[in-house]
Design a protein around this motif. Sequence first.
Motif, PDB file in Angstrom:
ATOM      1  N   THR A   3     -30.937  45.092  22.390  1.00  0.00           N
ATOM      2  CA  THR A   3     -30.486  44.055  21.451  1.00  0.00           C
ATOM      3  C   THR A   3     -29.196  44.522  20.776  1.00  0.00           C
ATOM      4  OG1 THR A   3     -32.728  43.367  20.984  1.00  0.00           O
ATOM      5  CG2 THR A   3     -31.090  42.853  19.311  1.00  0.00           C
ATOM      6  N   ILE A  60     -26.696  43.901  17.614  1.00  0.00           N
ATOM      7  CA  ILE A  60     -26.459  43.206  16.339  1.00  0.00           C
ATOM      8  C   ILE A  60     -25.302  43.892  15.617  1.00  0.00           C
ATOM      9  CG2 ILE A  60     -28.812  42.350  15.982  1.00  0.00           C
ATOM     10  CD1 ILE A  60     -29.211  44.760  14.036  1.00  0.00           C
ATOM     11  N   THR A  61     -24.691  43.164  14.693  1.00  0.00           N
ATOM     12  CA  THR A  61     -23.618  43.783  13.926  1.00  0.00           C
ATOM     13  C   THR A  61     -24.233  44.537  12.749  1.00  0.00           C
ATOM     14  OG1 THR A  61     -23.383  41.904  12.449  1.00  0.00           O
ATOM     15  CG2 THR A  61     -22.051  41.875  14.478  1.00  0.00           C
ATOM     16  N   TYR A  62     -23.452  45.414  12.193  1.00  0.00           N
ATOM     17  CA  TYR A  62     -23.882  46.132  10.989  1.00  0.00           C
ATOM     18  C   TYR A  62     -24.273  45.131   9.898  1.00  0.00           C
ATOM     19  CZ  TYR A  62     -23.308  48.581   6.544  1.00  0.00           C
ATOM     20  OH  TYR A  62     -23.491  49.053   5.270  1.00  0.00           O
ATOM     21  N   THR A  63     -23.462  44.080   9.761  1.00  0.00           N
ATOM     22  CA  THR A  63     -23.715  43.075   8.723  1.00  0.00           C
ATOM     23  C   THR A  63     -25.078  42.406   8.937  1.00  0.00           C
ATOM     24  OG1 THR A  63     -21.337  42.730   8.608  1.00  0.00           O
ATOM     25  CG2 THR A  63     -22.721  41.032   7.590  1.00  0.00           C
ATOM     26  N   GLU A  64     -25.381  42.099  10.201  1.00  0.00           N
ATOM     27  CA  GLU A  64     -26.707  41.518  10.488  1.00  0.00           C
ATOM     28  C   GLU A  64     -27.818  42.526  10.199  1.00  0.00           C
ATOM     29  OE1 GLU A  64     -25.493  38.395  14.088  1.00  0.00           O
ATOM     30  OE2 GLU A  64     -25.782  40.513  14.566  1.00  0.00           O
ATOM     31  N   ALA A  65     -27.557  43.787  10.536  1.00  0.00           N
ATOM     32  CA  ALA A  65     -28.565  44.831  10.293  1.00  0.00           C
ATOM     33  C   ALA A  65     -28.867  44.943   8.798  1.00  0.00           C
ATOM     34  CB  ALA A  65     -28.082  46.168  10.841  1.00  0.00           C
ATOM     35  N   ASP A 110     -28.523  42.688   6.587  1.00  0.00           N
ATOM     36  CA  ASP A 110     -29.231  41.487   6.172  1.00  0.00           C
ATOM     37  C   ASP A 110     -30.729  41.592   6.469  1.00  0.00           C
ATOM     38  OD1 ASP A 110     -28.497  39.064   4.913  1.00  0.00           O
ATOM     39  OD2 ASP A 110     -29.218  38.028   6.736  1.00  0.00           O
ATOM     40  N   ILE A 111     -31.044  42.047   7.699  1.00  0.00           N
ATOM     41  CA  ILE A 111     -32.456  42.203   8.083  1.00  0.00           C
ATOM     42  C   ILE A 111     -33.138  43.234   7.168  1.00  0.00           C
ATOM     43  CG2 ILE A 111     -34.004  43.031   9.909  1.00  0.00           C
ATOM     44  CD1 ILE A 111     -31.840  41.994  11.926  1.00  0.00           C
ATOM     45  N   TRP A 131     -23.697  45.837   1.048  1.00  0.00           N
ATOM     46  CA  TRP A 131     -22.943  46.009   2.285  1.00  0.00           C
ATOM     47  C   TRP A 131     -22.051  47.222   2.102  1.00  0.00           C
ATOM     48  CZ3 TRP A 131     -18.098  46.456   4.351  1.00  0.00           C
ATOM     49  CH2 TRP A 131     -17.934  46.106   5.696  1.00  0.00           C
ATOM     50  N   ILE A 135     -26.063  48.762  17.269  1.00  0.00           N
ATOM     51  CA  ILE A 135     -25.438  48.201  16.063  1.00  0.00           C
ATOM     52  C   ILE A 135     -23.929  48.390  16.177  1.00  0.00           C
ATOM     53  CG2 ILE A 135     -25.313  48.276  13.541  1.00  0.00           C
ATOM     54  CD1 ILE A 135     -28.130  49.213  13.446  1.00  0.00           C
TER      55      ILE A 135
END
Length: 476
Positions: free
Chosen positions: A315, A317-322, A324-325, A344, A367
């Motif tokens: 999978t 994902i971007t750091y920003t998405e990480a 967020d999760i 962030w 990531i």
Amino acid sequence: MQRKTIKALLNSKPIDTTVCVKGWVRTKRNSKQVVFIMLNDGSTIHSLQVVMDANQLTEEVLFQITPGASLVITGTVATSPGGEQAIELHASQIEVLGTAPNYPLQPKRHSLEFLREIAHLRFRTNTFGAVFRIRHATSYAIHHFFHTAGFTYLHTPIITGIDAEGAGNMFGVSTLNPSQVPKYPDGSVDFTTDFFGQKTSLTVSGQLEAEAAALGLGAVYTFGPTFRAENSNTSRHLAEFWMVEPEVAFNDLSDNITLAETFLKYVIQFVLEHCPDDLAFLQKRAAEAQAKQANGLPAVPLLEKLHKVIADEFTCITYTEAIDILKHSKPNQKKKFAYPIQTWGCDLQSEHERYLVEEHFKKPVVITHYPSEIKAFYMRQEGGNTVAAMDVLFPGIGEIIGGSQREERLDKLTAVMQQKGMSTEALQWYLDTRRLGTIPHSGFGLGLERLVLFISGMDNIRDVIAFPRTPGHAEF
Ligand code: 4AD
Ligand code: MG
């Protein structure tokens, strides 16, 4: 008579032929009439059962055959009547090469902590035999993968004057007399009289040199010892480890991710194919260790875990998405993380990486696009304060690979170096690669021991390197 390895014997099963084997005694049992010896020579996890008429041995030799003793045995290969093994050796002659009085390895399970204290002997256990054969197969597969893909193996310096990661956790290398170090009036050390005429250290990465080589050879990889003087006494860190660093001209971040995923899957598949017995042994071992643990939750069997990593697409994902999760994750909201995720820009700790891989996605995660603030100077700048970075995270391990597309634009690179307080003077040769025929290029670093840890299912990085170097430990 020419010696046969136990592996060769078990594979070819030459019934009724006379052979010579050499190895170390694992166990011995005897009655008045017969002696049974389990002999192991390290060629395979399996020991060979040797049977001999006890009356053919002198009292003295019988007494000398104890666990750990080394023997030369000649005998005839026979079908084994018991269900345990296909063949056994009916010995006609046994010679003791070396006795082993007070041998510390007894035929029982010793703790891994105890075995670390006798690391020079742990190669003679089933567990470490399996681990080191797997480490070998992993290394061989790495070379094979890159060779087949047209990469050139590059040996980069171990002694260096540069801090490639800019993290400052380097071991100094000097021939100055420590009790009479020449100093400038301001108290700083004058390295001009030192061996290299400058301050030098053990390398933390061969990347910068690999970049220079890739900008001529196209695709290169390093595979060598790497040193980090970080005081992290964890089960994932060594002060001396082996890093594999491919570097590829004209590859962008997405090519880099594809390379990392293809590479990891190839190596794991190779070990699955070439070390089935060692993996089966370690799987059983891990299951037994797990059963003893207090929580008693059944772990995914090792082989299943390895096959799953090969089958699943990683999978991305971007750091920003990480972030967020993680921000909205249960452990963060219940304040279970030692390092709570608030804003962030914070660095991800291994607890966060493992949450993403083991709880949230349940498969390897890549990531990308980390804040430039927390990453090395050489990563390609993007708009919005991020860099074209990629970390590959694995279940049970956390970060296994770290890499990026490189900053190929001279002005941006020098600006970041200045911003990070780095001197451009020592890195003029590196900046030259951006002045002279610069190109987009990318690469990554894999910690060999972290991959072997994953493949072998062992828990502690100290148990997948022959003689671990960690804070306070440089024995052997
Ligand atoms: O993420 P790192 O620090 O990246 C580099 O050194 C880059 N120059 C690599 C590159 O782009 N060419 O380290 C890369 C990997 C980590 O993901 C980890 O697997 C391993 O090296 N590693 C360690 N392994 C054991 N002990 C340590 N102290 C390690 N530090 C890093
Ligand atoms: Mg890293």
